[in-house]
Enzyme design. Structure first.
Site, PDB file in Angstrom:
ATOM      1  N   GLY A  27      28.160  55.038  39.000  1.00  0.00           N
ATOM      2  CA  GLY A  27      29.163  54.745  37.921  1.00  0.00           C
ATOM      3  C   GLY A  27      28.795  53.346  37.283  1.00  0.00           C
ATOM      4  N   ASP A  31      33.695  52.039  32.911  1.00  0.00           N
ATOM      5  CA  ASP A  31      34.568  51.047  32.276  1.00  0.00           C
ATOM      6  C   ASP A  31      34.400  49.855  33.412  1.00  0.00           C
ATOM      7  OD1 ASP A  31      35.225  52.135  29.961  1.00  0.00           O
ATOM      8  OD2 ASP A  31      37.374  52.747  30.534  1.00  0.00           O
ATOM      9  N   HIS A 193      40.103  42.953  43.995  1.00  0.00           N
ATOM     10  CA  HIS A 193      39.565  41.844  43.163  1.00  0.00           C
ATOM     11  C   HIS A 193      40.645  40.656  43.301  1.00  0.00           C
ATOM     12  CE1 HIS A 193      42.039  43.734  40.026  1.00  0.00           C
ATOM     13  NE2 HIS A 193      42.232  42.632  39.671  1.00  0.00           N
ATOM     14  N   HIS A 255      47.134  45.598  46.156  1.00  0.00           N
ATOM     15  CA  HIS A 255      47.533  44.233  45.567  1.00  0.00           C
ATOM     16  C   HIS A 255      48.913  43.650  46.189  1.00  0.00           C
ATOM     17  CE1 HIS A 255      44.412  44.852  42.823  1.00  0.00           C
ATOM     18  NE2 HIS A 255      45.194  45.273  41.694  1.00  0.00           N
TER      19      HIS A 255
END
Length: 501
Positions: A27, A31, A193, A255
């Site tokens: 990928g 994006d 992240h 998250h």
């Protein structure tokens, strides 16, 4: 009031001593690669934090020449500088090679195999596979990797996988099983992240490195905890993904669960990766199970409609590209969680997250109990509780609110905020993706999720997803630019509390 930064040693910058690597990005033209990975790799290159003898191979469906792909890399990096002119070195662009292929066919991966076989001393390289692709392609890509023979020679391999990891507990277990056919657990880097952000990492250092706070970090002194993960953007081009995931799988399962664990975990034996992850898993297991009656009273799901963001009209979720006109998918969630252990019994964790909210904001607010006696008379009846605030975005800082006497004759309380802001440090600070890429190259698993942690997080979220799937909501139920459904405010008001923002 700002706090000065003092050190007891010469920090000497960020040291990254790594062996040469070959990074294979599945990928590489998507994006995620364009917005996050490629700029992060360039910044690491500029900081001289990448081994010179390292290469990046991108694998994608779209047919591109090498020159076209390197132009894409250049354009992606330039966009991160917001219009500023930047001279991207050819020595960086020459690290990239592009391979066209289908995730269901072997031709493209065979070309990668032939290309790598040309490298001299293949044994000295570590091979890092990065899946920057939709989750539904993971199984096919793993089959491709299984067929990557790499010249029939042993090599050090790793794999990086983006969230969401699976779509529920069963799929996460199956995905882990497939991974373990190719990789050992210490070769698997499940990335979130948020864990790469400096303020998030500093939660542990703040707690366990300061003797004045850890003795207060329990039910005796803390009244409640709020965690907000708010974005003012919509879903953009991710309509197809969001129709399958929604806010619960996109943000809450990963998250939010990680932030809850960092705030509430017990002190680890040491700061080695597995010791920290052991304590996180204990928290996931201790999050209270919820009955349907409890969920009806204490959980709120929402979906944004038309509204204004920064004085500009924006579309509702159902009008976004690749979204059903009668979609029942949530873009906002708020709820009250409890951690059933000795430290946190009775302390509510209020969480909320969503798209198209009033502003971009991620913060953790630790609200301490107010003083038991009103020593200063009626003028101080509404004295504010002390709050410790970990701000993660839009800026990274830590704040502590305390009460002082306002200058003058009368005893009036005056709240004062003590701030530590990362932006004021005169030092190099890596972005979240830069930090996590470095940790993967170095082999540091501390900031990556482990198999049992992933599965336990899904066990918390699965019953909530199941409960909301049975309800036919009257969506949309909050306008873009607001703070979500009114029921989210009621969630705290009935406990005589309110959201900090």
């Amino acid at each position: 009031m700002d706090l000065d930064m003092k050190t007891l040693c010469d920090l000497g910058g960020i040291e990254v001593n790594t062996q040469p690597f070959i990074l294979i990005i599945f990928g590489g033209g998507g994006d995620l690669s364009q917005k996050k990975l490629l700029p992060a790799l360039y910044n690491l290159f500029k900081l001289d934090k990448l081994n010179n003898d390292s290469y990046i191979l991108s694998y994608g469906r779209k047919e591109r020449t090498q020159a076209e792909y390197r132009t894409l890399v250049k354009t992606s990096v330039e966009k991160t500088f917001k219009g500023k002119k930047v001279n991207i070195e050819n020595s960086f662009l020459e690290k990239f090679s592009y391979f066209n292929g289908d995730s269901e066919k072997l031709e493209g991966i065979d070309n990668i195999n032939k290309y790598i076989c040309k490298f001299k001393g293949i044994k000295k390289y570590q091979i890092i596979f990065y899946l920057a692709t939709p989750p539904n392609l993971a199984k096919n890509i793993l089959k491709l990797i299984q067929n990557l023979e790499l010249c029939d020679k042993p090599f050090k391999k790793k794999i990086v996988m983006e969230k969401p990891f699976g779509i529920d507990t069963v799929s996460a277990i199956n995905l882990n099983d497939n991974l373990h056919k190719i990789f050992k657990e210490d070769e698997i880097y499940r990335i979130d992240h948020y864990l790469g952000k400096e303020t998030v990492q500093n939660i542990l250092f703040f707690r366990f490195g300061n003797s004045i706070f850890e003795p207060l970090w329990n039910r005796s002194y803390i009244d409640h905890i709020q965690i907000t993960v708010a974005e003012d953007i919509g879903i953009g081009s991710r309509g197809s993904f969001y129709e399958k995931a929604g806010v619960l799988k996109d943000i809450i399962q990963n998250h939010m669960m990680q932030l809850i664990a960092l705030v509430s975990m017990e002190p680890p034996t040491n700061f080695e990766a597995d010791c920290i992850r052991d304590e996180k898993v204990k928290i996931f297991k201790n999050i209270s199970s919820m009955s349907e009656e409890y969920m009806a009273e204490n959980l709120v799901l929402g979906q944004y409609g038309h509204g204004k963001i920064k004085q500009e009209d924006v579309a509702g979720y159902r009008d976004e590209k690749n979204v059903s006109k009668d979609s029942n998918m949530g873009t906002f969630f708020s709820g009250k969680f409890h951690v059933d252990n000795w430290r946190w019994a009775g302390v509510p964790f209020y969480v909320r997250a969503g798209k198209r909210l009033n502003k971009k904001l991620t913060e953790i607010v630790i609200t301490f109990k107010t003083p038991p006696l009103k020593l200063f008379g009626n003028t101080c009846r509404d004295i504010l509780a002390n709050e410790l605030i970990f701000s993660i975005q839009p800026e990274e800082k830590i704040s502590l609110s305390i009460n002082m006497k306002y200058p003058g004759v009368e005893n009036y309380p005056h709240p004062v905020e003590m701030n530590f802001n990362y932006s004021k440090l005169d030092t190099i600070s890596l972005t979240a993706y830069e930090r996590l890429i470095v940790d993967c190259i170095k082999g540091d698993l501390t900031l990556f999720a482990r198999q049992d942690g992933i599965e336990e997080m899904w066990k918390v979220i699965d019953p909530i997803v199941k409960y909301f799937n049975k309800i036919n909501f009257k969506f949309p139920n909050y306008p873009a630019g607001s703070w979500g459904p009114v029921e989210s405010r009621h969630l705290l008001e009935k406990d005589n509390r309110k959201w900090r923002i």
